[in-house]
Design an enzyme around this catalytic site. Sequence first.
Site, PDB file in Angstrom:
ATOM      1  N   LYS A  79       0.713  -1.106  -0.173  1.00 40.41           N
ATOM      2  CA  LYS A  79       0.245  -0.233   0.335  1.00 40.41           C
ATOM      3  C   LYS A  79       0.784   1.399   0.194  1.00 40.41           C
ATOM      4  CE  LYS A  79      -3.976   1.758   2.571  1.00 40.41           C
ATOM      5  NZ  LYS A  79      -4.874   2.039   3.610  1.00 40.41           N
ATOM      6  N   SER A 154      -9.711   2.084   2.923  1.00 39.17           N
ATOM      7  CA  SER A 154      -8.896   3.235   1.494  1.00 39.17           C
ATOM      8  C   SER A 154      -7.780   1.843   0.922  1.00 39.17           C
ATOM      9  CB  SER A 154      -7.959   3.983   2.451  1.00 39.17           C
ATOM     10  OG  SER A 154      -7.400   3.101   3.666  1.00 39.17           O
ATOM     11  N   SER A 178     -10.015  -0.480   6.628  1.00 34.47           N
ATOM     12  CA  SER A 178      -9.287  -0.713   5.216  1.00 34.47           C
ATOM     13  C   SER A 178      -8.560  -1.850   5.242  1.00 34.47           C
ATOM     14  CB  SER A 178      -8.745   1.002   5.463  1.00 34.47           C
ATOM     15  OG  SER A 178      -9.128   1.897   5.389  1.00 34.47           O
TER      16      SER A 178
HETATM   17  N1  GLN Z   1     -13.595   4.129   6.109  1.00 33.68           N
HETATM   18  C1  GLN Z   1     -12.596   4.516   7.894  1.00 33.68           C
HETATM   19  C2  GLN Z   1     -12.609   6.177   7.524  1.00 33.68           C
HETATM   20  O1  GLN Z   1     -12.225   6.383   6.593  1.00 33.68           O
HETATM   21  C3  GLN Z   1     -11.331   3.609   7.653  1.00 33.68           C
HETATM   22  C4  GLN Z   1     -10.391   3.983   7.207  1.00 33.68           C
HETATM   23  C5  GLN Z   1      -8.849   2.462   7.424  1.00 33.68           C
HETATM   24  O2  GLN Z   1      -9.320   1.903   8.066  1.00 33.68           O
HETATM   25  N2  GLN Z   1      -8.267   3.506   7.070  1.00 33.68           N
HETATM   26  O3  GLN Z   1     -12.119   6.514   8.651  1.00 33.68           O
END
Ligand code: GLN
Length: 473
Positions: A79, A154, A178
């Site tokens: 990532k 994400s 995410s």
């Molecule tokens: N969707 C969640 C957020 O926007 C989780 C993001 C993540 O786990 N990096 O905070």
Amino acid sequence: MELTDLTITQAHQGLIKKEFSATELCQAYLDKIKEKNKEIFAFLTIAAKSALVQAKKVDSLISTGREISILAGLPCAIKDNILVENLKCTAGSKILENYIAPYDATVTKKLKEKGAVILGKTNMDEFAMGSSTENSAFGPTKNPYDLTRVPGGSSGGSAAAIAADMAIYSLGSDTGGSVRLPSCFCGVVGLKPTYGAVSRYGLIAFASSLDQIGPITKTIEDAKIVFEAISGKDEMDSTSVEKRFKIQDSRFKIQNIKIGVPSQYFVKGIDPEIEKLVRKAIKKYEDMGAKIEQVSLPHTEYALPAYYIINPSEASANLARYDGIKYGLSAKKEKDLLGVYLDSRQEGFGSEVKRRIMLGTYALSAGYYEAYYLKAQKVRKLVRADFTKVFKQVDIIMAPVSPFLPFKIGEKIKDPLSMYLVDIYTASVNLTGLPALSLPIGKVKDLPVGLQIIGKWFEEDKIFEIARLNENF
Ligand code: GLN
């Protein structure tokens, strides 16, 4: 079978039996990326040259007859918020568009020491804020099952890369879901390890008390192998701990397992077809001899609001470092220092990132701190106490990963609250630091659905044992 269909164990066997070389394996993945990345856009950076150099090194090691690690010569994807020395690391943001990582994250270092072949860096929501990858400054990743839909976020690029056979395994990060959400949306396996199990050194910080790096793979066996490789104490991350977990438990018996099913995770709002599939998967464990118990996590409804106070608060502090001086993009229009700060941040950050910085700054400000941040921390304690109590009764908790199927690109992006709701079943796990895995359990309308298996702290081994019994739907 194509080379790009192989799992970690199969590819390793093929390499040591000399059925193919690491260079051939690497080339097969690079060809696949060339073919598919244009439409799926899972990769932001493709590191073909360094990947082939590494593959060659493994080939010469094999030719000398020396034993190689199980990950040696196997192509993976990282990532784009995890540092890989000399590769760009953008975190999906314009503000880091030209930032080159000056060193390796601990997880990267560990994989490199095992001879991993890093194919490139994957697309993500900017600074990992989002559930769809639509917040990437470089354009969205598409779901390989349906190119008009999101892959989840994400870590959408990392999950789509595995679903589309563009890497054998990948790493993602999970702050509120995410790793699990994109794994669920792309029909692959994703683990969010216990907080502290994997070092965060070299992970671009989003919300430091919630962030954790985890593997995304095709099988449970593969998730175990990668987790084993990246976990452990690191002196560069004081929140990391010694490996206290077992990876395998030879005395494990499903008949001795009590599974808790929280009633609060099956209320109005969940797609009924998803609920049906999740309940069917849980029933399968009952048929195998596990005991199923309805349990209650009464503070569940407060978990998401608390998460959306804590994560922006920590993010607003962590992102203060992007001032146009120390890293990346620098707007030099203004002559004075403050002007450079303001213009760089204005130009460099996308709208979701700005929203979180504003929310977080507000929640932490004098006069509001007690009402928001402190209150959210108290709620966090209550959510944790719910789980501690339930884990006295049961060994494992099962729930959905997402209340929705992968949605259409553009469907939720204009409505931040509906995007935040996607995290309803995943954010509690980060507030408590528990480990949880997303296991593909079938499809609804040809789109993948995942079962979330939540374990006790540092009991990843139990999660793996339980998950593997229900693999390959
Ligand atoms: N969707 C969640 C957020 O926007 C989780 C993001 C993540 O786990 N990096 O905070």
